[in-house]
Design an enzyme around this catalytic site. Structure first.
Site, short mmCIF file in Angstrom:
data_model
loop_
_atom_site.label_atom_id
_atom_site.label_comp_id
_atom_site.label_asym_id
_atom_site.label_seq_id
_atom_site.Cartn_x
_atom_site.Cartn_y
_atom_site.Cartn_z
N ILE A 1 -14.33 -0.76 9.12
CA ILE A 1 -13.91 0.37 8.11
C ILE A 1 -14.78 0.01 6.69
O ILE A 1 -15.02 0.81 6.12
CB ILE A 1 -12.41 0.19 7.81
N ASN B 1 0.84 -1.40 -0.02
CA ASN B 1 -0.04 0.01 -0.02
C ASN B 1 0.82 1.23 -0.15
O ASN B 1 0.52 2.47 -0.22
CB ASN B 1 -1.05 0.01 1.07
N ILE C 1 -15.25 7.29 -3.49
CA ILE C 1 -14.03 8.21 -3.48
C ILE C 1 -14.55 9.90 -3.25
O ILE C 1 -13.78 10.44 -3.74
CB ILE C 1 -13.24 8.24 -4.70
N ASP C 2 -15.70 10.16 -2.60
CA ASP C 2 -16.23 11.29 -2.55
C ASP C 2 -15.29 12.01 -1.73
O ASP C 2 -15.24 13.31 -2.04
CB ASP C 2 -17.50 11.40 -1.90
N ASP D 1 -7.02 -4.73 7.47
CA ASP D 1 -6.54 -5.49 6.51
C ASP D 1 -5.96 -7.01 7.00
O ASP D 1 -5.44 -7.86 6.35
CB ASP D 1 -5.19 -4.93 5.58
N ARG E 1 -7.15 -0.83 -7.13
CA ARG E 1 -7.78 0.24 -6.58
C ARG E 1 -6.77 1.45 -6.64
O ARG E 1 -7.35 2.67 -7.00
CB ARG E 1 -7.60 0.09 -4.86
N1 EPU Z 1 -14.28 6.28 2.12
C1 EPU Z 1 -15.56 6.91 1.81
N2 EPU Z 1 -15.16 7.91 0.82
C2 EPU Z 1 -14.05 8.42 0.42
C3 EPU Z 1 -12.93 7.47 0.75
C4 EPU Z 1 -13.26 6.38 1.74
O1 EPU Z 1 -16.46 6.75 2.02
O2 EPU Z 1 -13.78 9.16 -0.50
C5 EPU Z 1 -14.63 4.80 2.85
C6 EPU Z 1 -14.50 3.64 2.29
O3 EPU Z 1 -15.82 3.46 1.69
C7 EPU Z 1 -14.04 2.75 3.44
C8 EPU Z 1 -13.34 3.20 4.32
O4 EPU Z 1 -13.73 5.08 4.00
O5 EPU Z 1 -15.35 2.07 3.96
C9 EPU Z 1 -11.97 3.35 4.31
O6 EPU Z 1 -11.33 3.61 2.94
P1 EPU Z 1 -9.77 4.42 2.99
O7 EPU Z 1 -10.04 5.43 1.89
O8 EPU Z 1 -8.99 4.58 4.00
O9 EPU Z 1 -9.09 3.07 2.31
P2 EPU Z 1 -8.45 2.91 0.81
O10 EPU Z 1 -7.44 4.12 0.52
O11 EPU Z 1 -9.44 2.62 -0.44
C10 EPU Z 1 -6.46 1.85 1.86
C11 EPU Z 1 -5.91 0.40 1.29
C12 EPU Z 1 -6.80 -0.75 1.75
C13 EPU Z 1 -6.66 -0.46 3.23
C14 EPU Z 1 -7.41 0.94 3.74
C15 EPU Z 1 -7.45 1.06 5.24
C16 EPU Z 1 -4.57 0.81 -0.65
C17 EPU Z 1 -4.53 0.55 -2.17
N3 EPU Z 1 -5.61 0.38 -0.11
O12 EPU Z 1 -7.38 1.64 1.09
O13 EPU Z 1 -5.97 -1.87 1.72
O14 EPU Z 1 -7.73 -1.38 3.99
O15 EPU Z 1 -6.43 1.77 3.06
O16 EPU Z 1 -6.28 0.96 5.61
O17 EPU Z 1 -3.82 1.50 -0.16
C18 EPU Z 1 -5.72 -4.21 1.34
O18 EPU Z 1 -4.47 -4.05 1.41
O19 EPU Z 1 -6.11 -5.28 1.45
C19 EPU Z 1 -6.64 -3.36 1.28
C20 EPU Z 1 -7.90 -3.11 1.13
#
Ligand code: EPU
Length: 417
Positions: free
Chosen positions: A326, A23, A123-124, A304, A92
């Site tokens: 989460i 990540n 991604i809002d 994770d 992603r």
């Molecule tokens: N969320 C929103 N709106 C947004 C962004 C996030 O509602 O604009 C919500 C998501 O729907 C979710 C929560 O916030 O329910 C967490 O999302 P976050 O943005 O923190 O996660 P992410 O950036 O999509 C990264 C990792 C994930 C890891 C999470 C939390 C990457 C590519 N992915 O995801 O990794 O679970 O942070 O630590 O860095 C994995 O490695 O298996 C994995 C899923």
């Protein structure tokens, strides 16, 4: 179709060396395109997410050279272009090209990102951050067009400390005019790794790793290097496995402070773990007590590692409870663990796991990356033969997992069926 075949029950002994963090790497590669010169990223894990990001970078006419775990990226001939769904949907982290291209060229045309289906994954907040910097956003036929005449620093607040949104806004703001603050920023170590890389290029970012990040825009980003931090989730996965099957299993190249939530929990339930600097020695624990976990943002218990933990919980005496907070659909492994002999019931995103139950090999499906990790652990402790399909999810995120496990004594390989 490729499947992972496991003959369970083998003790694991020897050394596993932890690779660079997925990540972090998946954000550092897009971040490199912001640089006006050449960058080098060391310790990049050889996973399919890396290859998919390189494919995207190459469509932008950016030169990429790969030598073992080092990637050299040169943006001299950069040419902005549309990133099609065939590339963006592979992972992603393709969404980091939104922030990186907006920051570099004030224009992005990209189709929707892909990734594990573990919840809504909106991604809002990313988009809200870009708008606050002055961008306009349109979504047509699953394609985002994000553009700005000028990017101007602003105060941004996230309702939830999202990892992706924090990094994406940092990428977009690094060359904006003036000062941007990200309030309620995510604090994960991967964010610090990305901020360090940008600062090595001459960016002015302070506060990464805390809930307030300040970015003072700069005009030019020069030549820089960065090393990807060790993968705390990969380390955690092997540590969990070690508590079940380890016999002097040495896990090398960890950062203990990134694993505090996991190690404290394992300590509480009676696991046998000795930490020595960046290494850790584990032995199988004969008797583990049931325990509870609620996933939280860093430094809380990482989502994770929740799925791998459910497999461990099946081997603990009593009822363990795991609450996933989460994501709203991250329990894809449960029905397959039950098909192997586990006794798990779920209510929404809460799992009630009754242990200790023996597990038996079966044909199972990895619905996502960490569900796959949970099923590999299950297969390795089970009696008999386990076949896992959906392995492309696993290979997206764990470098050389088959080789690493084979080297410590597991009977695991990939078959074509
Ligand atoms: N969320 C929103 N709106 C947004 C962004 C996030 O509602 O604009 C919500 C998501 O729907 C979710 C929560 O916030 O329910 C967490 O999302 P976050 O943005 O923190 O996660 P992410 O950036 O999509 C990264 C990792 C994930 C890891 C999470 C939390 C990457 C590519 N992915 O995801 O990794 O679970 O942070 O630590 O860095 C994995 O490695 O298996 C994995 C899923």
């Amino acid at each position: 179709m490729q499947k992972i075949l496991i003959h369970g029950g083998k003790k694991l002994t020897g050394t596993i060396t932890i690779s660079g963090a997925k990540n972090s790497a998946v954000a550092l590669i897009p971040a490199a395109i912001l640089c006006d010169e050449e960058t080098k990223i060391y310790n990049v894990p050889e996973i399919s997410d890396r290859d998919n990001l390189i494919n995207i970078i190459e469509t932008l006419n950016v030169e990429v050279k790969t030598s073992n775990d080092t990637i050299t990226i040169n943006t001299k001939k950069f040419k902005n272009t549309y990133i099609p769904e065939t590339l963006s949907s592979k992972l992603r982290a393709s969404y980091y090209f939104m922030g990186a291209l907006l920051g570099k060229d004030k224009y992005v045309e990209i189709s929707l990102p892909g990734g594990c289906k573990i919840g809504d994954r909106k991604i809002d907040y990313h988009l809200k951050g870009f708008k606050a910097l002055g961008a306009t956003i349109t979504l047509e036929d699953n394609k985002y067009i994000i553009k700005a005449d000028k990017l101007i620093g602003n105060k941004i607040y996230f309702d939830f400390a999202s990892v992706g949104a924090t990094i994406n806004v940092m990428l977009a703001a690094v060359k904006a005019k003036g000062i941007t603050t990200i309030n309620n920023a995510a604090k994960e170590p991967e964010i610090v790794n990305v901020a360090t890389f940008l600062n090595n290029m001459g960016a002015k970012i302070t506060g990464a790793g805390t809930s307030k990040i300040t970015i003072e825009g700069v005009n030019y980003l020069h030549k820089a290097i960065i090393e990807v931090i060790p993968d705390r989730i990969e380390a955690g996965t092997y540590i969990i496995l070690g508590t079940l099957l380890g016999e002097n299993l040495l896990i090398k190249n960890i950062i203990k402070d990134h694993l505090t939530a996991l190690l404290s929990k394992l300590n509480e339930i009676g696991a046998s773990i000795e930490v020595n600097g960046n290494n850790l020695l584990i032995n199988k624990s004969e008797k583990l007590k049931a325990f509870n976990i609620t996933t939280l943002i860093y430094p809380g218990f990482p989502t994770d590692l929740a799925q791998p933990m459910t497999t461990l919980m099946t081997q603990c005496e009593g009822i363990s409870i795991l609450e996933e907070t989460i994501y709203n659909n991250r329990m894809g492994q449960i029905k397959y663990l039950n098909s192997m002999g586990a006794d798990i019931t779920t209510k929404n995103q809460i799992a009630f796991i009754k242990g200790k139950t023996p597990l038996y090999g079966n044909d199972v499906v990895a619905s996502d990356l960490r569900a796959g990790a949970s099923l590999i652990i299950a297969g390795l402790i089970a009696n008999g033969v386990t076949k896992i399909s959906g392995i492309e999810h696993i290979l997206r995120g764990y470098e050389h997992i088959i080789e690493k496990l084979t080297q410590v004594g597991a009977d695991i390989n990939i078959i074509e069926e």
